[in-house]
Design a protein around this motif. Sequence first.
Motif, PDB file in Angstrom:
ATOM      1  N   GLY A   5      16.720  14.831  29.091  1.00  0.00           N
ATOM      2  CA  GLY A   5      16.070  13.883  28.195  1.00  0.00           C
ATOM      3  C   GLY A   5      16.974  13.467  27.052  1.00  0.00           C
ATOM      4  N   GLU A   6      17.721  14.439  26.498  1.00  0.00           N
ATOM      5  CA  GLU A   6      18.638  14.131  25.403  1.00  0.00           C
ATOM      6  C   GLU A   6      19.786  13.241  25.868  1.00  0.00           C
ATOM      7  OE1 GLU A   6      19.816  17.950  24.054  1.00  0.00           O
ATOM      8  OE2 GLU A   6      17.988  18.300  22.857  1.00  0.00           O
ATOM      9  N   LYS A   7      20.311  13.520  27.040  1.00  0.00           N
ATOM     10  CA  LYS A   7      21.447  12.736  27.533  1.00  0.00           C
ATOM     11  C   LYS A   7      21.048  11.317  27.910  1.00  0.00           C
ATOM     12  CE  LYS A   7      24.492  16.427  29.206  1.00  0.00           C
ATOM     13  NZ  LYS A   7      25.652  15.972  28.399  1.00  0.00           N
ATOM     14  N   LEU A   8      19.844  11.159  28.474  1.00  0.00           N
ATOM     15  CA  LEU A   8      19.417   9.840  28.928  1.00  0.00           C
ATOM     16  C   LEU A   8      18.597   9.092  27.877  1.00  0.00           C
ATOM     17  CD1 LEU A   8      18.417  10.633  32.629  1.00  0.00           C
ATOM     18  CD2 LEU A   8      20.633   9.922  31.702  1.00  0.00           C
ATOM     19  N   GLY A   9      18.217   9.780  26.812  1.00  0.00           N
ATOM     20  CA  GLY A   9      17.473   9.120  25.739  1.00  0.00           C
ATOM     21  C   GLY A   9      16.046   8.773  26.100  1.00  0.00           C
ATOM     22  N   VAL A  10      15.400   9.639  26.900  1.00  0.00           N
ATOM     23  CA  VAL A  10      14.009   9.401  27.288  1.00  0.00           C
ATOM     24  C   VAL A  10      13.215  10.682  27.045  1.00  0.00           C
ATOM     25  CG1 VAL A  10      14.648   7.695  29.032  1.00  0.00           C
ATOM     26  CG2 VAL A  10      14.405  10.090  29.694  1.00  0.00           C
ATOM     27  N   SER A  11      11.892  10.564  27.095  1.00  0.00           N
ATOM     28  CA  SER A  11      11.037  11.732  26.884  1.00  0.00           C
ATOM     29  C   SER A  11      11.035  12.619  28.121  1.00  0.00           C
ATOM     30  CB  SER A  11       9.604  11.281  26.571  1.00  0.00           C
ATOM     31  OG  SER A  11       9.021  10.680  27.716  1.00  0.00           O
TER      32      SER A  11
END
Length: 226
Positions: free
Chosen positions: A48-54
């Motif tokens: 989630g942190e790497k892709l910027g999603v929940s």
Amino acid sequence: MSLPALNLSGLSFARPTLVRDGVYDHLRRVVLDGDLLPGERLGEVELGEKLGVSRTPIREALMRLVQDGLLVAEANKGVRVRTMTAAEARDAYVVREELDGLAAALAAAQHTPADADALRTALHDLNASPDGEYRTQTRLDLAFHRAITQGARNGALSDLARDLEQRVALIKHQTRTYNAHPETAAQHAAILKAILARDADQARAAARLHVRTFAALVMHNLGELA
């Protein structure tokens, strides 16, 4: 012991309208391209942190990939990229020999001029891939075989081949056998030549020989008799 950081570099991620579908497509490509190898674990928080999603679309994408057979879910351990057993690899190549032979025969009979151009381009790109670039070679090898299936112009075959391609990709990344056989390039050329000549019988025979050659190599690397 801490796990190594996931290798997601070099694969740009554009946020789509349906985030869950975009995350699924992205992670599927990462696995099939070998950026995440068999046995590697995927964490929801880190992804989630790497892709910027929940975490919700991450979790949904991971479960879809488990259903596809690319990932394995383990109780209290999360998910990891699937590792193929020798028996699973053997089964996959038994089926692949039949499907690839059929695809080549149908492509010989059904391919369009656009299909022929796509096949020539796919094989040229594969042959031009740099030595030692294993992941690139594997991706282009799969693309060449996918072009054959597309040239067959058979929707049912394409659906079956998609699932089989996933299994083969995992096997290739697990065994790293693509460049280990000197006949690979010649066998690819023979398949293409027969397809372009619209010789269905020869195309089928050439494709099946190629699969048998590679299957023997895979099984040897997995410690099994072919």
